[in-house]
Design a protein around this motif. Structure first.
Motif, PDB file in Angstrom:
ATOM      1  N   ARG A   1      37.298  43.268  48.208  1.00 14.95           N
ATOM      2  CA  ARG A   1      37.899  44.273  47.388  1.00 14.95           C
ATOM      3  C   ARG A   1      39.492  43.734  47.199  1.00 14.95           C
ATOM      4  O   ARG A   1      40.063  43.819  46.049  1.00 14.95           O
ATOM      5  N   GLY A   2      40.119  43.563  48.308  1.00  6.54           N
ATOM      6  CA  GLY A   2      41.640  43.135  48.237  1.00  6.54           C
ATOM      7  C   GLY A   2      41.827  41.783  47.710  1.00  6.54           C
ATOM      8  O   GLY A   2      42.796  41.659  47.026  1.00  6.54           O
ATOM      9  N   LYS A   3      41.044  40.827  47.676  1.00 15.74           N
ATOM     10  CA  LYS A   3      40.993  39.411  47.272  1.00 15.74           C
ATOM     11  C   LYS A   3      40.815  39.670  45.670  1.00 15.74           C
ATOM     12  O   LYS A   3      41.482  38.628  44.915  1.00 15.74           O
ATOM     13  N   CYS A   4      40.176  40.510  45.227  1.00 17.67           N
ATOM     14  CA  CYS A   4      40.328  40.636  43.755  1.00 17.67           C
ATOM     15  C   CYS A   4      41.530  40.545  42.940  1.00 17.67           C
ATOM     16  O   CYS A   4      41.884  40.037  41.991  1.00 17.67           O
ATOM     17  N   GLY A   5      42.684  41.252  43.736  1.00 20.66           N
ATOM     18  CA  GLY A   5      43.857  41.154  43.070  1.00 20.66           C
ATOM     19  C   GLY A   5      44.728  40.004  43.325  1.00 20.66           C
ATOM     20  O   GLY A   5      45.284  39.674  42.211  1.00 20.66           O
ATOM     21  N   ARG A   6      44.238  38.968  44.148  1.00 21.36           N
ATOM     22  CA  ARG A   6      44.702  37.809  44.435  1.00 21.36           C
ATOM     23  C   ARG A   6      44.505  36.732  42.964  1.00 21.36           C
ATOM     24  O   ARG A   6      45.033  36.211  42.323  1.00 21.36           O
ATOM     25  N   VAL A   7      43.326  37.138  42.731  1.00 20.94           N
ATOM     26  CA  VAL A   7      42.707  36.192  41.483  1.00 20.94           C
ATOM     27  C   VAL A   7      43.202  36.641  40.389  1.00 20.94           C
ATOM     28  O   VAL A   7      43.491  36.059  39.474  1.00 20.94           O
ATOM     29  N   TYR A   8      43.229  38.130  40.391  1.00 16.57           N
ATOM     30  CA  TYR A   8      43.997  38.684  38.837  1.00 16.57           C
ATOM     31  C   TYR A   8      45.241  38.148  38.579  1.00 16.57           C
ATOM     32  O   TYR A   8      45.965  37.900  37.642  1.00 16.57           O
ATOM     33  N   GLY A   9      45.996  37.869  40.167  1.00 15.33           N
ATOM     34  CA  GLY A   9      47.573  37.624  39.915  1.00 15.33           C
ATOM     35  C   GLY A   9      47.503  36.013  39.263  1.00 15.33           C
ATOM     36  O   GLY A   9      48.227  35.933  38.549  1.00 15.33           O
ATOM     37  N   SER A  10      46.513  34.976  39.648  1.00 13.16           N
ATOM     38  CA  SER A  10      46.541  33.808  39.297  1.00 13.16           C
ATOM     39  C   SER A  10      46.400  33.833  37.628  1.00 13.16           C
ATOM     40  O   SER A  10      46.840  33.029  36.909  1.00 13.16           O
TER      41      SER A  10
ATOM     42  N   MET B   1      25.013  42.259  36.108  1.00 12.73           N
ATOM     43  CA  MET B   1      26.628  41.774  36.113  1.00 12.73           C
ATOM     44  C   MET B   1      26.860  40.310  36.445  1.00 12.73           C
ATOM     45  O   MET B   1      27.341  39.740  35.634  1.00 12.73           O
ATOM     46  N   LEU B   2      26.145  39.984  37.620  1.00 19.59           N
ATOM     47  CA  LEU B   2      26.267  38.583  37.838  1.00 19.59           C
ATOM     48  C   LEU B   2      25.605  37.464  36.925  1.00 19.59           C
ATOM     49  O   LEU B   2      25.889  36.642  36.743  1.00 19.59           O
ATOM     50  N   ARG B   3      24.434  38.113  36.233  1.00 18.86           N
ATOM     51  CA  ARG B   3      23.796  37.275  35.017  1.00 18.86           C
ATOM     52  C   ARG B   3      24.811  37.121  34.033  1.00 18.86           C
ATOM     53  O   ARG B   3      24.802  35.909  33.332  1.00 18.86           O
ATOM     54  N   ARG B   4      25.699  38.136  33.927  1.00 18.43           N
ATOM     55  CA  ARG B   4      26.602  37.854  32.556  1.00 18.43           C
ATOM     56  C   ARG B   4      27.805  36.951  33.049  1.00 18.43           C
ATOM     57  O   ARG B   4      28.210  36.132  32.384  1.00 18.43           O
TER      58      ARG B   4
ATOM     59  N   LEU C   1      38.442  29.891  32.839  1.00 17.73           N
ATOM     60  CA  LEU C   1      37.829  29.890  34.294  1.00 17.73           C
ATOM     61  C   LEU C   1      38.393  31.136  35.095  1.00 17.73           C
ATOM     62  O   LEU C   1      37.761  31.581  35.770  1.00 17.73           O
ATOM     63  N   LEU C   2      39.701  31.084  35.108  1.00 17.15           N
ATOM     64  CA  LEU C   2      40.423  32.533  35.934  1.00 17.15           C
ATOM     65  C   LEU C   2      39.825  33.865  35.251  1.00 17.15           C
ATOM     66  O   LEU C   2      40.031  34.797  36.015  1.00 17.15           O
ATOM     67  N   SER C   3      39.569  33.734  33.986  1.00 14.78           N
ATOM     68  CA  SER C   3      39.192  35.034  33.444  1.00 14.78           C
ATOM     69  C   SER C   3      37.901  35.141  33.848  1.00 14.78           C
ATOM     70  O   SER C   3      37.557  36.434  34.229  1.00 14.78           O
ATOM     71  N   CYS C   4      36.871  34.424  33.782  1.00 17.43           N
ATOM     72  CA  CYS C   4      35.607  34.401  34.475  1.00 17.43           C
ATOM     73  C   CYS C   4      35.821  35.000  35.926  1.00 17.43           C
ATOM     74  O   CYS C   4      34.935  35.893  36.423  1.00 17.43           O
ATOM     75  N   ALA C   5      36.717  34.283  36.587  1.00 16.67           N
ATOM     76  CA  ALA C   5      36.670  34.556  38.144  1.00 16.67           C
ATOM     77  C   ALA C   5      37.134  35.962  38.276  1.00 16.67           C
ATOM     78  O   ALA C   5      36.740  36.671  39.025  1.00 16.67           O
ATOM     79  N   SER C   6      38.113  36.469  37.390  1.00  8.30           N
ATOM     80  CA  SER C   6      38.545  37.703  37.590  1.00  8.30           C
ATOM     81  C   SER C   6      37.620  38.628  37.229  1.00  8.30           C
ATOM     82  O   SER C   6      37.536  39.875  37.850  1.00  8.30           O
ATOM     83  N   ILE C   7      36.664  38.669  36.188  1.00  2.00           N
ATOM     84  CA  ILE C   7      35.598  39.503  35.813  1.00  2.00           C
ATOM     85  C   ILE C   7      34.519  39.499  36.952  1.00  2.00           C
ATOM     86  O   ILE C   7      34.229  40.709  37.442  1.00  2.00           O
ATOM     87  N   CYS C   8      34.218  38.564  37.414  1.00  2.99           N
ATOM     88  CA  CYS C   8      33.301  38.425  38.658  1.00  2.99           C
ATOM     89  C   CYS C   8      33.673  39.159  39.809  1.00  2.99           C
ATOM     90  O   CYS C   8      33.045  39.652  40.663  1.00  2.99           O
TER      91      CYS C   8
END
Length: 459
Positions: free
Chosen positions: A293-302, A175-178, A238-245
């Protein structure tokens, strides 16, 4: 100070000034603004707008500003400037006099803003790439150290087939390699210079934009000024990559939260990344994992925020686009923090080997092996599957594992079953048979670890 005003008779209302300013968050772009300004001053010199002496004086003044705020960048926030661009220009003028007013010749805040932001994003991408590689390395080291630890694999959160902890680690390496690959791909489109695009239609001065781009380390200059000043695709990407990761890190966190629970007890988390209860003395809470786990939602929001900001926004620049930064800055910091915390979690994890194996043995995760065994004896898979299911029911009723059923019991369900059934349904046998590429067979896992160590330069 504002970079406009001649057109206006009255001063802006103080409430609007506060509402309009972006210095409170774009101050972090000061280094990038100074780098781009130095590059622009050299382009102006080559266009004979500045003399060599003037350019040197401007560059010296800009570098002096950078030195002054290097140790405490937040000093910038004491200013009442509208944004970081006006702060740099005002302080340059204060430092070198009227010559500082020449720097903005042919340049607009529209191309200045996006140039600074691209420079900042490029630097952050390299930091994130380093952290992604570091996390992969720690997964590999943990995988190598726990090569023979067998755990249940899960589907529907039900124990399914046996796997190894190493194999689980390697899943996250993939996953991280992708994530790493996606980020490198973003870098190709991100690393293009918009400087020299002006407000929206290009510069009226003779500027070699390709040379200007190269001087800042960009691969090339952008093709269309109208697009350049209004493009924020790179922020979305960049935010899409952040969200996936972050989704991957959230799943990693959820797995370990479950593995750490009293019900599973596969692992124990270090005191370094856990906390206690204010009321219940026995508690050891997986706060670090829950926060990831919780901070994932913050990145999705951005990500969602910038998509909504840009939706139906007419060309070219609009003030709406000032909203591209706060979510981005916060999300990149969050992403980096989570990658670093994940490394800290892995470095200090303890594997409860016996609990892991016991769970795999008690879960009837070797039921598929009985079906495969019968297929090799000539039955169709559907017939074999049915017999294997009946044997699982029998084992459950006797409160035994499949390995502990008597041969006579096996024969009740099929006369094709012989003594060799036992060696075919051991956990080790279940693993060893999965020899296809990507399978859990120890030899496959071992080779994956070797390949990953080579790719990541792990000695």
């Amino acid at each position: 100070m504002v970079l406009w005003g001649g057109r206006f008779i009255n001063e802006s209302h103080k409430l609007f000034k506060k509402f309009n300013t972006s210095l409170s968050f774009d101050y972090i772009l000061v280094k990038e603004d100074i780098i781009a300004s130095i590059a622009w001053s050299k382009a102006l010199m080559k266009s004979n707008i500045l003399t060599a002496e003037e350019q040197i004086k401007i560059e010296s003044g800009l570098l002096s500003l950078l030195t002054e705020i290097k140790d405490n960048i937040k000093n910038i926030l004491t200013s009442d400037c509208e944004d970081i661009h006006s702060w740099v220009e005002l302080n340059l003028i204060n430092k070198i006099g009227q010559l500082g007013k020449k720097l903005h010749t042919g340049r607009s805040r529209n191309d200045q803003i996006t140039t600074d932001l691209r420079l900042w994003c490029r630097n952050e991408v390299h930091i994130i790439l380093s952290n992604l590689v570091n996390l992969q390395k720690h997964f590999i080291l943990i995988a190598e150290a726990n090569y023979n630890v067998i755990i249940p694999g899960y589907t529907h959160l039900q124990r399914a087939q046996p796997i190894t902890f190493s194999y689980w680690c390697l899943a996250y390496v993939e996953m991280l390699r992708r994530d790493e690959s996606r980020l490198k791909d973003v870098l190709k489109r991100l690393n293009i210079s918009p400087l020299g695009s002006g407000a929206l239609s290009g510069a009226a001065w003779k500027i070699d934009r390709e040379e200007l781009a190269a001087s800042m380390g960009f691969n090339s200059a952008s093709n269309n000024a109208l697009d350049s000043v209004s493009d924020r695709d790179y922020v979305i990407e960049l935010l899409s990559c952040a969200s996936i990761c972050m989704m991957h890190l959230s799943r990693f966190s959820e797995d370990l939260i479950f593995f750490n629970s009293g019900e599973a007890n596969f692992i124990e988390l270090s005191d370094l990344v856990t906390s206690g209860s204010s009321l219940m003395p026995q508690k050891k809470n997986p706060d670090a994992l829950e926060l990831i786990r919780g901070k994932c939602g913050r990145v999705y929001g951005s990500l969602n925020s910038i998509l909504v900001v840009l939706k139906a926004l007419p060309l070219s620049y609009n003030k709406d686009m000032q909203e591209d930064k706060e979510g981005l800055f916060n999300s990149i910091k969050t992403w980096n923090d989570c990658l670093c915390i994940a490394v800290l979690i892995l470095k200090n994890i303890k594997i409860n080997t016996e609990c892991c194996r016991q769970a795999a043995e008690e879960s009837y995760s070797n039921a598929t092996e009985i079906a495969d065994y019968l297929v090799k004896k000539g039955l169709t898979f559907r017939e074999a599957h049915n017999i294997s299911g009946q044997l699982v029911l029998r084992a459950i009723s006797e409160k035994k594992s499949l390995n502990n059923l008597q041969l006579s019991v096996f024969k009740i369900y099929s006369n094709l079953i012989e003594d060799d059934i036992y060696k075919n349904i051991t956990l080790e046998s279940c693993l060893e048979k999965r020899l296809s590429k990507g399978g859990v067979a120890p030899c496959q896992v071992h080779q994956e670890i070797i390949d990953a160590k080579k790719r990541l330069n792990i000695n």
